[in-house]
Write a protein that holds these residues in place. Structure first.
Motif: not given
Length: 188
Positions: A27-37, A39-42, A47-48, A53-56
């Motif tokens: 999956k590419t984060i840019l086309s999933e969820g909100s499309g934002n790369p 932590a929240r969209n990741a 998943g949690k 990991l992205v937040f840190l």
């Protein structure tokens, strides 16, 4: 030297860990969820564990930019300039066609290195704002406004101007959440 530190911080901000974490899943984060790369969209897409990991990693690059700058030039104005630069690099990365995240995690990490006490004005503002806007993101971002008077009290005018820029950047990148939250409040 200041220009080199600022440019280095901006380029560090261009590293978007959410783009790399999703490659394994196909999956590419840019086309999933909100499309934002960020932590929240990741977290929403992968998943949690991915959120954490992205937040840190995003907070770490903010912390690293400020730490690196303080190590080479200990002036507060230059440290905060590095924070602004790493956030700009995260939000508007040149290597990703200026499509990045919203900068909140990089802000938190950099602020904790810049001056850990800076989180307290934000934490104090959050409980006052949340009942009014009833949106975690909006209350958190609006709470960052508290660092402006805090900066005026502790630092010089140049440092405060950079603090104002940083708060403005966070408000700008989170404008959709602020608009939704404030718009919802007015319609009741």
């Amino acid at each position: 030297m200041v220009l080199l530190l600022t440019l280095t911080a901006y380029l560090l901000g261009n590293f978007l860990p959410a783009l790399f974490i999703g490659k394994r899943s196909g999956k590419t984060i840019l086309s999933e969820g909100s499309g934002n790369p960020g932590a929240r969209n990741a977290g929403r897409v992968y998943g949690k564990k991915a959120f954490l990991l992205v937040f840190l990693l995003d907070a770490g690059k903010g912390a690293l930019a400020v730490y690196m700058t303080f190590s080479l030039d200990g002036r507060p104005v230059v440290g905060l300039l590095a924070l602004a630069a790493v956030m700009l690099g995260h939000c508007y990365p040149i290597i990703h066609r200026f499509k990045g995240g919203k900068g909140a995690a990089a802000f938190i990490g950099g602020l904790l290195v810049f001056n850990p006490m800076g989180v307290f004005p934000i934490l104090l503002g959050f409980p006052l704002l949340y009942p009014a806007v009833r949106n975690f993101t909006a209350a958190s971002v609006l709470g960052t406004i508290a660092i402006v008077p805090w900066s005026m009290w502790l630092y010089d005018g140049k440092t405060t101007l950079i603090a104002i820029f940083i708060v403005g950047l966070l408000l700008w990148t989170h404008r959709a959440a602020l608009h939704i939250s404030i718009g919802r409040k007015q319609t009741r």
